[in-house]
Design a protein around this motif. Structure first.
Motif, PDB file in Angstrom:
ATOM      1  N   GLY A  91      82.289  68.777  48.997  1.00 24.20           N
ATOM      2  CA  GLY A  91      80.961  69.084  48.509  1.00 24.20           C
ATOM      3  C   GLY A  91      80.700  70.491  48.043  1.00 24.20           C
ATOM      4  O   GLY A  91      79.602  70.999  48.211  1.00 24.20           O
ATOM      5  N   GLY A  92      81.613  71.153  47.444  1.00 27.43           N
ATOM      6  CA  GLY A  92      81.261  72.414  46.817  1.00 27.43           C
ATOM      7  C   GLY A  92      81.695  73.615  47.627  1.00 27.43           C
ATOM      8  O   GLY A  92      80.871  74.456  47.990  1.00 27.43           O
TER       9      GLY A  92
ATOM     10  N   THR B  83      82.577  76.904  47.764  1.00 24.45           N
ATOM     11  CA  THR B  83      82.458  77.956  46.751  1.00 24.45           C
ATOM     12  C   THR B  83      82.256  79.292  47.438  1.00 24.45           C
ATOM     13  O   THR B  83      82.716  79.472  48.561  1.00 24.45           O
TER      14      THR B  83
ATOM     15  N   ALA C 167      79.898  80.611  49.061  1.00 28.83           N
ATOM     16  CA  ALA C 167      79.416  80.582  50.431  1.00 28.83           C
ATOM     17  C   ALA C 167      80.117  79.491  51.226  1.00 28.83           C
ATOM     18  O   ALA C 167      79.924  79.354  52.414  1.00 28.83           O
TER      19      ALA C 167
ATOM     20  N   ARG D 233      77.232  69.082  56.952  1.00 32.59           N
ATOM     21  CA  ARG D 233      76.441  68.352  55.961  1.00 32.59           C
ATOM     22  C   ARG D 233      75.042  68.122  56.478  1.00 32.59           C
ATOM     23  O   ARG D 233      74.850  67.600  57.572  1.00 32.59           O
ATOM     24  N   ARG D 234      74.070  68.506  55.672  1.00 28.07           N
ATOM     25  CA  ARG D 234      72.692  68.216  56.016  1.00 28.07           C
ATOM     26  C   ARG D 234      72.302  66.912  55.330  1.00 28.07           C
ATOM     27  O   ARG D 234      72.526  66.751  54.127  1.00 28.07           O
TER      28      ARG D 234
ATOM     29  N   LEU E 212      76.669  76.902  44.146  1.00 25.88           N
ATOM     30  CA  LEU E 212      76.263  76.579  45.521  1.00 25.88           C
ATOM     31  C   LEU E 212      76.720  75.147  45.822  1.00 25.88           C
ATOM     32  O   LEU E 212      77.043  74.393  44.907  1.00 25.88           O
ATOM     33  N   PRO E 213      76.731  74.771  47.093  1.00 29.36           N
ATOM     34  CA  PRO E 213      77.170  73.419  47.436  1.00 29.36           C
ATOM     35  C   PRO E 213      76.364  72.353  46.686  1.00 29.36           C
ATOM     36  O   PRO E 213      75.151  72.495  46.527  1.00 29.36           O
TER      37      PRO E 213
ATOM     38  N   CYS F 148      73.701  67.444  51.626  1.00 24.29           N
ATOM     39  CA  CYS F 148      74.231  68.705  51.121  1.00 24.29           C
ATOM     40  C   CYS F 148      75.120  69.342  52.167  1.00 24.29           C
ATOM     41  O   CYS F 148      74.670  69.597  53.266  1.00 24.29           O
TER      42      CYS F 148
ATOM     43  N   LEU G 262      67.550  73.380  48.999  1.00 24.35           N
ATOM     44  CA  LEU G 262      68.511  72.786  49.950  1.00 24.35           C
ATOM     45  C   LEU G 262      69.893  73.393  49.750  1.00 24.35           C
ATOM     46  O   LEU G 262      70.606  73.689  50.720  1.00 24.35           O
TER      47      LEU G 262
ATOM     48  N   GLU H 232      70.007  76.911  51.135  1.00 23.15           N
ATOM     49  CA  GLU H 232      70.133  76.921  52.599  1.00 23.15           C
ATOM     50  C   GLU H 232      71.527  76.498  53.033  1.00 23.15           C
ATOM     51  O   GLU H 232      72.095  77.048  53.984  1.00 23.15           O
ATOM     52  N   ALA H 233      72.081  75.503  52.334  1.00 23.95           N
ATOM     53  CA  ALA H 233      73.426  75.042  52.694  1.00 23.95           C
ATOM     54  C   ALA H 233      74.459  76.151  52.481  1.00 23.95           C
ATOM     55  O   ALA H 233      75.485  76.199  53.171  1.00 23.95           O
ATOM     56  N   ALA H 234      74.173  77.027  51.531  1.00 22.94           N
ATOM     57  CA  ALA H 234      75.092  78.135  51.274  1.00 22.94           C
ATOM     58  C   ALA H 234      74.954  79.235  52.325  1.00 22.94           C
ATOM     59  O   ALA H 234      75.689  80.220  52.307  1.00 22.94           O
ATOM     60  N   GLY H 235      73.994  79.052  53.212  1.00 20.64           N
ATOM     61  CA  GLY H 235      73.856  80.008  54.300  1.00 20.64           C
ATOM     62  C   GLY H 235      72.846  81.100  54.026  1.00 20.64           C
ATOM     63  O   GLY H 235      72.755  82.080  54.769  1.00 20.64           O
ATOM     64  N   TRP H 236      72.078  80.956  52.941  1.00 19.73           N
ATOM     65  CA  TRP H 236      71.063  81.953  52.629  1.00 19.73           C
ATOM     66  C   TRP H 236      69.693  81.361  52.879  1.00 19.73           C
ATOM     67  O   TRP H 236      69.541  80.169  53.065  1.00 19.73           O
TER      68      TRP H 236
END
Lengths: 463, 331
Positions: free
Chosen positions: A19-20, A22, A24, A31-32, B211-212, B238, B298, B301-305
């Motif tokens: 799922g990406g 990258t 970050a 997974r949310r 980002l994810p 995500c 979303l 946030e998933a990227a941690g920011w």
């Protein structure tokens, strides 16, 4: 696992890096899995229709000054003598503030209920203040009446079309709405009889008839006195309760107000009244006049709902009625609305394409327009908004998805010049739409039945 | 070491939302969320609609950065940003000419396809062409070439407004009328079955990064306006529940789209991962939704920011860049 904020953390073992990955995502991302509403499984069944609507969102644009909005139903209170109201409010606070800002009786203040009886005399209603329950606008009156009478699945009979706000209440109590046809004199008693028979045959339980006898919202038509008697006769034969909603009765342009249905029968009719159109909507003062047994339950229901209707508003309205020529003020309002109605009718006559027809209201706020076959007011609204004019698609006023060949135009708020400009823009939109329709032919679904969607009308505070 | 944008003080931000497009309501929601996010980082925010008072407002705030959160035609199409550039006001996001290309689905698809990205087969037509050539025969030809199911949508619109999936020939005329209600040109394209994902590209200073991916699963099966803006109506995952190599491919496509369309600061690319695992481009968004039910927050946030941190960084980048009149790249 269910997270308290609606997040389910699920990380499939074989896809931990999916799922990406990258900038970050170089680490392992959990997974949310969310629907962005932690309570999604908890809502009552009656809440399910409360969804976002593209059509409703367009009314946000209608409120911009560039748009001529013929969509809203906001009373035009620019003629109110604010200095008189201000002086009366100042006296109220100075002299009676301790009472006016305190809790009051659940049924409403006696002084308010007495004044309400005076107002109702104009429509030949003779009533005792004890039979009046004050409500937060007549909208809350309708809510309480429906709460008292309707279980889920019960049927409420309404005119076709009917007030969108009432349909919303009936839907909230999970009632089935069955529409009854109207003609130029309002609700058709023969159609009412037929509807009652077929519902009886279907084993349905009809709880009441909801009717707006004067300058109906949205159709603009009124019941003649004879028609009122005929409707009551059908109701008596079927032992049917009539809920008479009368916000516009005193806003007739030509004749004195007709006697209310309630004036013809005190036992079979629950009457809803309002100061929103005859004074000002911001006070939120309306009322229900009901037979004593219903009244007792209404008061208990009102106490549960609000403890008491707004005390300050009731004192404010009472003092306005005592200290100001409110009858004269209603005449001023009527003339102002008449001028706007006339502008609307002349604009329509000049700008509507052939095959369009409309009602000629003798009072109130609304004209009901019927479009040439094939045109769909619901589908066309985005084009109208692009052309800087707004209306309410007819579908808002039917619980069963009909109405796409109609639209409600309101003339209460804009100036006469803007109303005429609005009809000009609307005429162009209709011409263009007819061209598109001609191109794509009769295969386009005309007068289609849309899904069961309500709330597709502007909010009360929208122009 | 060279100081970064992060070291700069954050200027006052004018969050622009509303406007007169069909997506005014969505834009207002996005604007409120961006404003809240910026304020949560201590940034001074002035919220403004787009009206005649805007120029005066900007004049009274000479050091402000504009954060446009305008969706829909006449705004997301870059006209507003063109104006800001001419006024010398620094703003977050892509320049006007890039927005113009990205916002038009048919033009954007053509540009993206030329870079080798898979796109649905597509035709863009104004309504007049149907009238001139005969709607029946033209629709029959489209059915032949594109096949069913197909998607019909306005060329320049967002939030799935006016878009419909057409499974049968008899549904096509209504779908066309529905799309033309939102604009002059309609796009008719092949429907791609698969997994719906969306990928955000953001540049917080050091360069654009993806980002994810967010996977979108509307409960109704259709990601329409109701599914987009009714909380609870759509399930978001995500990062997306797709294989790592597919996710990588999606990220790479989004990055390419961002570059070939000349986008700046932040963009969102909507994709379908088809049944063979290929990312297929649907559209690019220069002013992605920032509402409570939007995908970009979303992904952030998933990227941690946090959304606040991201928005603040974007503002600092824009402030550093300054309000020089943007010169459109020569093609």
């Amino acid at each position: 696992m269910r997270h308290p904020w609606g997040v389910t953390d699920r990380v499939p073992a074989d896809r931990r890096l999916a799922g990406g990955a990258t900038e970050a995502g170089s680490g392992r991302l959990r997974r949310r899995d969310t629907r962005l509403d932690s309570y999604v499984g908890s809502y009552a069944a009656r809440t399910h229709g409360m969804t976002a609507s593209a059509i409703r969102s367009l009314f946000a644009v209608a409120n911009r000054p560039e748009v001529v909005s013929l969509a809203g139903g906001m009373p035009n209170i620019s003629d109110l003598p604010l200095d008189v109201v201000a002086a009366s409010l100042r006296d109220l606070v100075t002299i009676d503030g301790q009472r006016a800002m305190q809790y009051g009786p659940g049924q409403g203040e006696p002084v308010m209920r007495e004044a309400i009886c005076e107002v109702m005399k104009l429509e030949e209603i003779s009533a005792h203040p004890d039979d009046v329950t004050v409500t937060v606008g007549s909208q809350q009156g309708l809510d309480l009446v429906t709460r008292l009478f309707c279980d889920p699945g019960d049927v409420v009979l309404c005119e076709a079309p009917s007030y969108v706000g009432a349909l919303g209440v009936f839907r909230a109590y999970q009632c089935e709405v069955s529409h009854v046809a109207m003609d130029t004199h309002g609700l058709d008693p023969t159609a009412l009889s037929a509807a009652l028979s077929s519902l009886e045959q279907a084993g349905k339980r009809v709880k009441f008839l909801y009717t707006i006898p004067n300058f109906q919202n949205p159709a603009g038509v009124s019941q003649t006195l004879q028609r009122r008697a005929e409707i009551l006769e059908v109701a008596r034969r079927a032992d049917l309760l009539v809920v008479e909603d009368n916000p516009y009765g005193l806003l007739g342009f030509d004749d004195d107000p007709l006697p209310a249905i309630r004036s013809l029968d005190g036992e079979r009719v629950v009457y809803l009244g309002s100061f929103s159109k005859t004074f000002a909507p911001g006070f939120r003062v309306g009322w229900v006049l009901a037979p004593h047994a219903v009244r007792d339950k209404l008061v208990l229901a009102q106490e549960s709902a609000t403890l008491c209707p707004p005390t300050f508003s009731q004192f404010a309205v009472s003092s306005y009625l005592q200290n100001h020529d409110w009858r004269g003020q209603i005449k001023v309002f009527r003339e102002m609305y008449r001028e706007r109605r006339d502008a609307m009718l002349s604009g329509l006559a000049e700008h509507m394409p052939a095959g369009t027809s409309w009602t000629v209201p003798g009072g109130g706020f609304f004209v009901w327009v019927t479009l040439p076959p094939g045109l769909d007011s619901h589908a066309m609204l985005p084009r109208a908004v692009t052309a800087r004019v707004a209306y309410v698609p007819g579908t808002a006023f039917y619980a069963d998805g009909f109405g796409s060949r109609h639209m409600r135009l309101s003339y209460c708020f804009p100036t006469p010049e803007r109303i005429i400009e609005g009809t000009r823009r609307l005429g162009e939109v209709l011409q263009y739409e007819a061209g598109v329709l001609q191109t794509f032919g009769t295969d386009v679904e005309a007068d289609t039945v849309r899904g069961d969607r309500l709330y597709e009308a502007p909010g009360a505070n929208q122009r | 070491m060279r100081p970064t944008a992060e070291d700069d003080p954050t200027p006052t931000v004018v969050v622009l939302s509303g406007g007169l497009s069909h997506e005014r309501d969505v834009s207002l929601r996005s604007g409120r969320r961006v404003s809240l996010a910026l304020r949560s980082r201590g940034v001074e925010v002035v919220e403004s609609d787009v009206d005649s008072g805007l120029v005066d407002l900007l004049g009274s705030l000479p050091d402000a950065v504009v954060f446009p959160v305008l969706h829909g035609e006449a705004r997301e199409d870059g006209a507003q940003r063109e104006g800001l550039a001419r006024l010398g006001v620094p703003f977050v996001g892509s320049i006007g000419s890039a927005c113009r290309v990205a916002f038009d689905k048919s033009i954007a698809t053509t540009v993206v396809a030329e870079s080798g990205i898979v796109t649905p087969s597509q035709v863009a037509l104004p309504h007049e062409v149907f009238r001139e050539l005969g709607a029946k025969s033209l629709m029959a030809a489209l059915a032949d070439q594109i096949g069913f199911p197909m998607m019909v949508k306005p060329s320049r619109s967002g939030s799935a407004l006016g878009a419909s999936k057409v499974c049968l020939p008899e549904e096509l005329p209504s779908a066309m009328v529905g799309a033309y209600a939102y604009g002059q040109v309609a796009v008719i394209e092949q429907f791609i079955a698969g997994t719906e994902v969306t990928v955000t590209v953001a540049d917080r200073g050091p360069g654009a990064a993806t980002l994810p991916a967010v996977e979108i699963r509307p409960e109704s099966g259709v990601y329409d306006y109701t599914a987009r803006y009714t909380a609870g109506a759509t399930r978001f995952l995500c990062p997306a529940e797709i294989a790592a190599d597919v996710a990588q491919a999606c990220a790479s496509v989004a990055r390419t789209v961002h570059d070939v369309l000349g986008l700046r600061d932040i963009s969102r690319t909507d994709l379908i991962v088809d049944t063979e695992g290929r990312p297929v481009f649907l559209e690019a968004n220069v002013a992605p939704g920032m509402t409570e039910t939007s995908a970009v927050p979303l992904a952030i946030e998933a990227a941690g920011w946090s959304l606040g941190k991201m928005c603040t960084d974007l503002v600092r980048v824009a402030a550093r860049r300054g309000g020089r009149v943007a010169v459109d790249p020569v093609p």
